[in-house]
Enzyme design. Structure first.
Site, PDB file in Angstrom:
ATOM      1  N   CYS A  27       0.805  -1.228   0.000  1.00  0.00           N
ATOM      2  CA  CYS A  27       0.000   0.000   0.000  1.00  0.00           C
ATOM      3  C   CYS A  27       0.836   1.275   0.000  1.00  0.00           C
ATOM      4  O   CYS A  27       0.274   2.375  -0.122  1.00  0.00           O
ATOM      5  CB  CYS A  27      -0.925   0.019   1.217  1.00  0.00           C
ATOM      6  SG  CYS A  27      -1.842  -1.506   1.450  1.00  0.00           S
ATOM      7  N   HIS A  44      -3.894   7.607   5.828  1.00  0.00           N
ATOM      8  CA  HIS A  44      -3.986   6.280   5.215  1.00  0.00           C
ATOM      9  C   HIS A  44      -5.394   5.736   5.463  1.00  0.00           C
ATOM     10  O   HIS A  44      -6.020   5.194   4.555  1.00  0.00           O
ATOM     11  CB  HIS A  44      -2.914   5.358   5.792  1.00  0.00           C
ATOM     12  CG  HIS A  44      -2.852   4.029   5.115  1.00  0.00           C
ATOM     13  ND1 HIS A  44      -2.634   3.901   3.767  1.00  0.00           N
ATOM     14  CD2 HIS A  44      -3.001   2.756   5.599  1.00  0.00           C
ATOM     15  CE1 HIS A  44      -2.629   2.608   3.440  1.00  0.00           C
ATOM     16  NE2 HIS A  44      -2.855   1.900   4.523  1.00  0.00           N
ATOM     17  N   GLU A  88      -2.727   4.809  13.464  1.00  0.00           N
ATOM     18  CA  GLU A  88      -2.484   6.085  12.792  1.00  0.00           C
ATOM     19  C   GLU A  88      -2.873   7.258  13.685  1.00  0.00           C
ATOM     20  O   GLU A  88      -2.190   8.288  13.696  1.00  0.00           O
ATOM     21  CB  GLU A  88      -3.233   6.154  11.467  1.00  0.00           C
ATOM     22  CG  GLU A  88      -2.870   7.378  10.644  1.00  0.00           C
ATOM     23  CD  GLU A  88      -3.306   7.308   9.201  1.00  0.00           C
ATOM     24  OE1 GLU A  88      -2.871   8.172   8.408  1.00  0.00           O
ATOM     25  OE2 GLU A  88      -4.084   6.395   8.845  1.00  0.00           O
ATOM     26  N   LYS A 146     -10.585   7.024   1.284  1.00  0.00           N
ATOM     27  CA  LYS A 146     -10.739   5.652   0.789  1.00  0.00           C
ATOM     28  C   LYS A 146     -12.195   5.205   0.644  1.00  0.00           C
ATOM     29  O   LYS A 146     -12.484   4.394  -0.245  1.00  0.00           O
ATOM     30  CB  LYS A 146      -9.945   4.687   1.671  1.00  0.00           C
ATOM     31  CG  LYS A 146      -8.442   4.742   1.401  1.00  0.00           C
ATOM     32  CD  LYS A 146      -7.684   3.684   2.167  1.00  0.00           C
ATOM     33  CE  LYS A 146      -6.212   3.634   1.725  1.00  0.00           C
ATOM     34  NZ  LYS A 146      -5.458   4.843   2.072  1.00  0.00           N
ATOM     35  N   HIS A 166      -9.795   1.303  -1.477  1.00  0.00           N
ATOM     36  CA  HIS A 166      -8.372   1.126  -1.186  1.00  0.00           C
ATOM     37  C   HIS A 166      -7.738   0.444  -2.394  1.00  0.00           C
ATOM     38  O   HIS A 166      -7.898  -0.762  -2.596  1.00  0.00           O
ATOM     39  CB  HIS A 166      -8.188   0.284   0.072  1.00  0.00           C
ATOM     40  CG  HIS A 166      -6.776   0.279   0.584  1.00  0.00           C
ATOM     41  ND1 HIS A 166      -5.712   0.777  -0.142  1.00  0.00           N
ATOM     42  CD2 HIS A 166      -6.238  -0.181   1.750  1.00  0.00           C
ATOM     43  CE1 HIS A 166      -4.599   0.633   0.553  1.00  0.00           C
ATOM     44  NE2 HIS A 166      -4.895   0.058   1.697  1.00  0.00           N
ATOM     45  N   PHE A 210       1.275  -2.990   4.633  1.00  0.00           N
ATOM     46  CA  PHE A 210       1.682  -4.288   5.152  1.00  0.00           C
ATOM     47  C   PHE A 210       3.193  -4.418   4.953  1.00  0.00           C
ATOM     48  O   PHE A 210       3.758  -3.912   3.988  1.00  0.00           O
ATOM     49  CB  PHE A 210       0.982  -5.413   4.394  1.00  0.00           C
ATOM     50  CG  PHE A 210      -0.435  -5.679   4.831  1.00  0.00           C
ATOM     51  CD1 PHE A 210      -0.977  -5.078   5.950  1.00  0.00           C
ATOM     52  CD2 PHE A 210      -1.226  -6.571   4.116  1.00  0.00           C
ATOM     53  CE1 PHE A 210      -2.272  -5.341   6.360  1.00  0.00           C
ATOM     54  CE2 PHE A 210      -2.535  -6.844   4.517  1.00  0.00           C
ATOM     55  CZ  PHE A 210      -3.064  -6.222   5.634  1.00  0.00           C
TER      56      PHE A 210
END
Length: 403
Positions: A161, A293, A304, A325, A330, A389
């Site tokens: 990502c 994010h 976050e 998103k 996403h 990730f």
């Protein structure tokens, strides 16, 4: 070191073809997420995604080469063409002083799906002889380079990502160092195919209801396809050709958690933001908007939020923070590039796009992420975050252009 500016943007998402379609949807809180059904999946638990409309894909394929390209490359090329047109580049602006950095997390999912299904049904069947060049994650970058004759450095960043954000960050560093004059940078992803969708279902990180980042009652993310490409140039190169300058890229920060493959670290995310601020010569008090994010998962949003508090402290309440998103989905390797395009538009309009689907403040987070309705901000700089990730974190800092 050279100053780096943005002179063109392009995007194809579930919100439509074009960067304007993306920004208008984000600003107005209109989602591109809708029902999705894969007949091949006997038991489909999640029934929504941000899939690009068939009519839009017809337009994309009309300018592509299906025999040689996967959808991931077709989307990247469509976004790059818009960015190049927007920047008003001509043939003399490419060559060895122009690079390409376009990331993808998965590569040619559509081609893999078709050929694996074919092999499972008939092991003796003739597979697509162009499968490998269509599947490779570097294909979008290579096709863009060939399209425009960009013979400078070509890179493919594949960091899940964070791919799109790191691609733009690497391009920024290349120009700032003097390696090249301009770079076509961004990300592309086209993974809404049955087997990939099923794999994400099995991770239990997608919402079966609605993606609602930072909200009480959030229960997961929503996938999306898309691509975004931007034209970055040195200020000298942009001024020399009389380009319209959209904003300045002032800093890039990236860190690795070196901790857990799937569970994010607030320390790593905070370190990424602080590194971007330091690189840009900005303080937390200079930031008016953060494109988070913000996946809508329990763990990511908590991590976050903790990272934001580590960076901004008591000033966080004065910063507009939102996740877009739920609008465009996403898009994994393309997410950071798509959100960068939105952040450029947000900075120019001094308007933070909303986090839609928000229900109420989660007491465990305690933040209002521009809930449901866009909100103006007055400061002259923004951050755009991507946390992937693998514990890979990336942040870009943008500011209004002043010569």
């Amino acid at each position: 070191m050279k100053r780096v500016v943005v002179t063109g943007v392009g995007a194809v998402t579930a919100c439509g073809i074009g960067a304007d379609a993306l920004w208008n949807a984000a600003h107005e809180g209109r989602t591109g997420v809708g029902p999705v059904h894969f007949p091949e999946l006997a038991r489909q638990m999640v029934n929504s995604a941000a899939m690009i409309a068939a009519s839009d894909m017809d337009r994309v394929w009309a300018g592509a080469r299906p025999r040689l390209q996967d959808q991931v490359s077709a989307l990247a090329l469509a976004a790059a063409r818009e960015a190049v047109s927007h920047a008003r580049l001509d043939e003399g602006d490419f060559g060895h002083r122009c690079g390409v950095v376009v990331g993808s997390g998965y590569g040619g999912a559509q081609t893999s799906e078709i050929n694996m299904t074919l092999a499972a049904r008939d092991p003796g069947a003739r597979a697509d002889p162009m499968c490998i060049p269509k599947v490779m994650t570097s294909a979008p970058a290579s096709w863009i380079g060939m399209e425009f004759g960009a013979t400078g450095p070509t890179w493919c960043v594949s960091t899940a990502c964070a791919s799109g954000t790191q691609s733009i960050g690497l391009a920024f560093q290349m120009i700032r160092s003097g390696m090249v004059d301009r770079v076509l940078a961004g990300g592309s992803e086209a993974l809404l195919v049955p087997n990939v969708f099923r794999a994400w279902e099995l991770m239990r990180v997608m919402s079966a209801k609605a993606c609602r980042p930072f909200s009480k009652g959030r229960d997961g993310m929503v996938l999306g396809d898309g691509a975004a490409v931007v034209v970055l140039e040195s200020l000298d190169a942009a001024l020399a050709r009389g380009a319209d300058i959209l904003c300045e890229v002032s800093g890039f920060g990236t860190t690795g958690d070196a901790d857990d493959l799937l569970r994010p670290s607030p320390d790593g995310a905070a370190g990424s933001m602080l590194a971007a601020l330091a690189d840009a010569g900005l303080s937390p008090g200079d930031i008016g908007y953060v494109n988070a994010h913000g996946t809508g998962t329990i763990i990511n949003d908590k991590s976050e939020t903790e990272a934001l508090r580590m960076v901004f402290g008591e000033q966080l309440a004065d910063v507009a923070v939102s996740s877009t998103k739920p609008i465009h989905g996403h898009a994994l390797g393309a997410a950071g590039a798509i959100e960068f395009v939105i952040t450029v538009a947000a900075l120019r309009a001094r308007m933070a796009p909303p986090t839609i689907n928000f229900l109420e403040i989660d007491d465990k987070l305690g933040i209002d992420p521009v809930a449901n309705v866009a909100r103006p901000f007055s400061r002259d700089a923004c951050l755009s975050n991507s946390f992937a990730f693998g514990g890979i974190n990336a942040t870009l800092a943008l500011k209004g252009f002043v010569q």
